[in-house]
Scaffold this motif. Structure first.
Motif, PDB file in Angstrom:
ATOM      1  N   SER A  11       6.352   3.267  -3.220  1.00 34.19           N
ATOM      2  CA  SER A  11       5.126   4.015  -3.033  1.00 34.19           C
ATOM      3  C   SER A  11       3.856   3.386  -2.118  1.00 34.19           C
ATOM      4  CB  SER A  11       4.364   3.893  -4.378  1.00 34.19           C
ATOM      5  OG  SER A  11       4.128   2.560  -4.895  1.00 34.19           O
ATOM      6  N   VAL A  14       4.785   6.026   1.501  1.00 31.97           N
ATOM      7  CA  VAL A  14       5.512   7.333   0.882  1.00 31.97           C
ATOM      8  C   VAL A  14       6.212   8.024   2.198  1.00 31.97           C
ATOM      9  CG1 VAL A  14       3.795   7.622  -0.922  1.00 31.97           C
ATOM     10  CG2 VAL A  14       3.183   8.539   1.075  1.00 31.97           C
ATOM     11  N   ARG A  36       9.622   4.895 -12.835  1.00 31.19           N
ATOM     12  CA  ARG A  36       8.245   4.032 -12.254  1.00 31.19           C
ATOM     13  C   ARG A  36       8.264   2.544 -12.630  1.00 31.19           C
ATOM     14  NH1 ARG A  36       3.498   5.635 -13.823  1.00 31.19           N
ATOM     15  NH2 ARG A  36       4.444   6.744 -15.581  1.00 31.19           N
ATOM     16  N   ILE A  55       5.584  13.755  -1.334  1.00 30.07           N
ATOM     17  CA  ILE A  55       5.329  13.213  -2.255  1.00 30.07           C
ATOM     18  C   ILE A  55       3.797  13.085  -2.742  1.00 30.07           C
ATOM     19  CG2 ILE A  55       5.215  10.864  -3.553  1.00 30.07           C
ATOM     20  CD1 ILE A  55       7.729   9.951  -1.898  1.00 30.07           C
ATOM     21  N   PHE A  57       0.304  12.586  -5.171  1.00 29.72           N
ATOM     22  CA  PHE A  57      -0.225  11.863  -6.679  1.00 29.72           C
ATOM     23  C   PHE A  57      -1.620  12.740  -6.892  1.00 29.72           C
ATOM     24  CE2 PHE A  57      -3.269   8.882  -8.748  1.00 29.72           C
ATOM     25  CZ  PHE A  57      -2.153   8.343  -9.406  1.00 29.72           C
ATOM     26  N   ARG A  79       8.156  15.328 -11.571  1.00 28.22           N
ATOM     27  CA  ARG A  79       7.023  14.861 -11.846  1.00 28.22           C
ATOM     28  C   ARG A  79       7.208  13.482 -12.876  1.00 28.22           C
ATOM     29  NH1 ARG A  79       1.536  15.893 -11.509  1.00 28.22           N
ATOM     30  NH2 ARG A  79       0.051  15.038 -12.996  1.00 28.22           N
ATOM     31  N   HIS A  82       1.450  10.475 -12.719  1.00 24.24           N
ATOM     32  CA  HIS A  82       0.576  11.262 -11.842  1.00 24.24           C
ATOM     33  C   HIS A  82       1.375  11.684 -10.336  1.00 24.24           C
ATOM     34  CE1 HIS A  82      -2.441  11.013 -14.566  1.00 24.24           C
ATOM     35  NE2 HIS A  82      -2.483   9.469 -14.397  1.00 24.24           N
ATOM     36  N   TRP A  83       2.680  10.967 -10.272  1.00 21.00           N
ATOM     37  CA  TRP A  83       3.364  11.187  -8.962  1.00 21.00           C
ATOM     38  C   TRP A  83       4.254  12.526  -9.234  1.00 21.00           C
ATOM     39  CZ3 TRP A  83       2.688   8.300  -4.809  1.00 21.00           C
ATOM     40  CH2 TRP A  83       2.004   6.916  -5.036  1.00 21.00           C
ATOM     41  N   ARG A 101      -2.809  14.719   1.030  1.00 18.05           N
ATOM     42  CA  ARG A 101      -2.533  13.227   0.716  1.00 18.05           C
ATOM     43  C   ARG A 101      -3.729  12.783   0.100  1.00 18.05           C
ATOM     44  NH1 ARG A 101       2.945  12.462   1.574  1.00 18.05           N
ATOM     45  NH2 ARG A 101       3.535  13.061   3.650  1.00 18.05           N
ATOM     46  N   ILE A 104      -3.053  10.321  -3.038  1.00 22.06           N
ATOM     47  CA  ILE A 104      -2.263   9.037  -2.674  1.00 22.06           C
ATOM     48  C   ILE A 104      -3.304   8.030  -1.991  1.00 22.06           C
ATOM     49  CG2 ILE A 104      -0.451   7.982  -1.275  1.00 22.06           C
ATOM     50  CD1 ILE A 104       1.073  10.569  -1.477  1.00 22.06           C
ATOM     51  N   HIS A 107      -5.525   6.742  -4.571  1.00 20.11           N
ATOM     52  CA  HIS A 107      -4.931   5.652  -5.509  1.00 20.11           C
ATOM     53  C   HIS A 107      -4.449   4.439  -4.713  1.00 20.11           C
ATOM     54  CE1 HIS A 107      -0.798   4.129  -7.085  1.00 20.11           C
ATOM     55  NE2 HIS A 107      -1.511   4.415  -8.385  1.00 20.11           N
ATOM     56  N   ASN A 108      -4.108   4.600  -3.469  1.00 17.17           N
ATOM     57  CA  ASN A 108      -3.701   3.440  -2.414  1.00 17.17           C
ATOM     58  C   ASN A 108      -4.888   2.537  -2.440  1.00 17.17           C
ATOM     59  OD1 ASN A 108      -0.992   4.155  -2.216  1.00 17.17           O
ATOM     60  ND2 ASN A 108      -1.289   4.631  -0.367  1.00 17.17           N
TER      61      ASN A 108
END
Length: 398
Positions: A11, A14, A36, A55, A57, A79, A82-83, A101, A104, A107-108
């Motif tokens: 992750s 991605v 996960r 991918i 999120f 799924r 949340h991914w 995106r 992601i 989240h990152n």
């Protein structure tokens, strides 16, 4: 046949994971499940096929994809939490629309801030202990005695674990930061550093020529983020005098102005803990132009400009006084949390240093160390005080 592959840091990048999934499909292995917790990918062997994976999120993502993605030909592979993973039987250059995106990226950033806190904490603790040991070693009377003990193994294990966590956190920060930069580059963006005149970007040679002719002037403002209201006032006064802001350096400390026309421009320096793409798009849609956006992850500053006519009310991003006050308080608290631990650590070291200074002979190294500590305390203290003065200045106007 089921194939299991472990990828602990999938992750973090991605885009690389997507290319890997596509290569697995070309070899006849198709993704069917992701665990996960164990970071395991499970594949089902079948006839090789060329697929492009994406991918995503999204906490609000349902079981089915949007109509636009379905019309493009995307199918949801799986799924997990949340991914989610999608695939399409098209090469990437022929794809017109794909899953966004933003989820992601957001989240990152949260994960990156968590690891940043770990790195910052261990760095402060390390500096604190290193400075103490440094004082002990440079002291002429200090003696360090190592006592044999069977429990030293626990000390070694502890420091080994700390170093491992620090390295992992640092690696995660760097890796996630690079991934976010690549994800943001996937879609076109306006230049964040040339908000006022993006179409007139000059080369370095042209800038030097204009500077020699007096048409371009360079001003420096260090530490403006501790008193952003003064920066805004200064920029607006420069515009009224006919000095039009051309661009801001990547560090945000060098301002270049072109001599042009006198105009009324409102500037707003905004601080965000997490500034995603929707934030920038929202401000642009409201008529603001991005002049500067900091590259750092801990201090996310952006500078916005908006021209208005004489007699019109000065536009502001935070129109309500209470919102302005909350924003100022957020800045003051953020910098207090950043600098106060450092000030406390340096004060403790300074106390130890003065004690050694009183009871031992004076040497140049010890004096230099004490001077550096005093400068650091005064600097960090002034930064913290300036942010609170900014808050109280706004509070008087509410």
């Amino acid at each position: 046949m089921i194939k299991k592959v472990v990828r602990p840091f999938w992750s973090y990048d991605v885009q690389k994971t997507e290319k890997w999934l596509s290569s697995m499909a070309e070899n006849g292995y198709f993704l069917i499940k992701i665990n996960r917790v164990t970071r395991c990918f499970f594949f089902l062997q079948d006839e090789p096929k060329k697929l492009t994976y994406r991918i995503g999120f999204d906490k609000m993502q349902g079981e089915s994809l949007s109509r636009g993605l379905l019309a493009e030909g995307w199918t949801k592979v799986l799924r997990t939490g949340h991914w989610f993973v999608t695939s399409i039987e098209k090469p990437s250059e022929q794809i017109k629309s794909s899953p966004v995106r933003e989820g992601i990226i957001k989240h990152n950033r949260i994960i990156m801030y968590i690891f940043g806190g770990i790195v910052g904490y261990f760095s402060i603790v390390a500096m604190f202990f290193l400075s103490i040991f440094g004082m002990m070693f440079i002291s002429s009377d200090s003696q360090v005695e190592v006592v044999d003990s069977p429990y030293w193994i626990f000390t070694y294990l502890y420091f080994g674990a700390v170093i491992a966590i620090f390295v992992l956190a640092l690696y995660s920060m760097i890796k996630i930061h690079r991934t976010n930069k690549n994800l943001i580059k996937e879609k076109p963006r306006d230049d964040l550093h040339f908000g006022t005149q993006p179409e007139g970007k000059l080369s370095k040679a042209e800038e030097k020529q204009l500077k020699r002719s007096g048409q371009l002037i360079v001003k420096r403002k260090l530490g403006w983020m501790y008193a952003p209201d003064k920066l805004e006032q200064w920029l607006e006064e420069m515009e009224e005098q006919g000095y039009n802001l051309y661009r801001v350096s990547k560090t945000g400390t060098v301002f270049r102005f072109l001599i042009g026309r006198q105009r009324k421009v409102s500037y707003c320096a905004d601080y965000q803990n997490i500034a995603d793409e929707s934030y920038f798009e929202m401000q642009r849609e409201a008529g603001w132009k991005s002049v500067f956006a900091s590259l750092g992850s801990i201090q996310k500053w952006s500078l916005w400009s908006r021209e208005y006519k004489e007699g019109e009310e000065r536009p502001q991003i935070y129109s309500e006084k209470t919102d302005q006050l909350k924003h100022a308080r957020k800045i003051a608290i953020a910098y207090s949390c950043l600098f106060l631990p450092l000030i406390i650590a340096y004060l403790l070291n300074l106390g130890i240093g003065f004690d050694l200074f009183i009871h031992n002979q004076v040497d140049k190294l010890r004096i230099m160390t004490l001077i550096i500590m005093v400068i650091a305390i005064l600097s960090f203290g002034s930064y913290t005080i300036r942010t609170w003065l900014y808050y109280f200045r706004l509070k008087k106007t509410v």
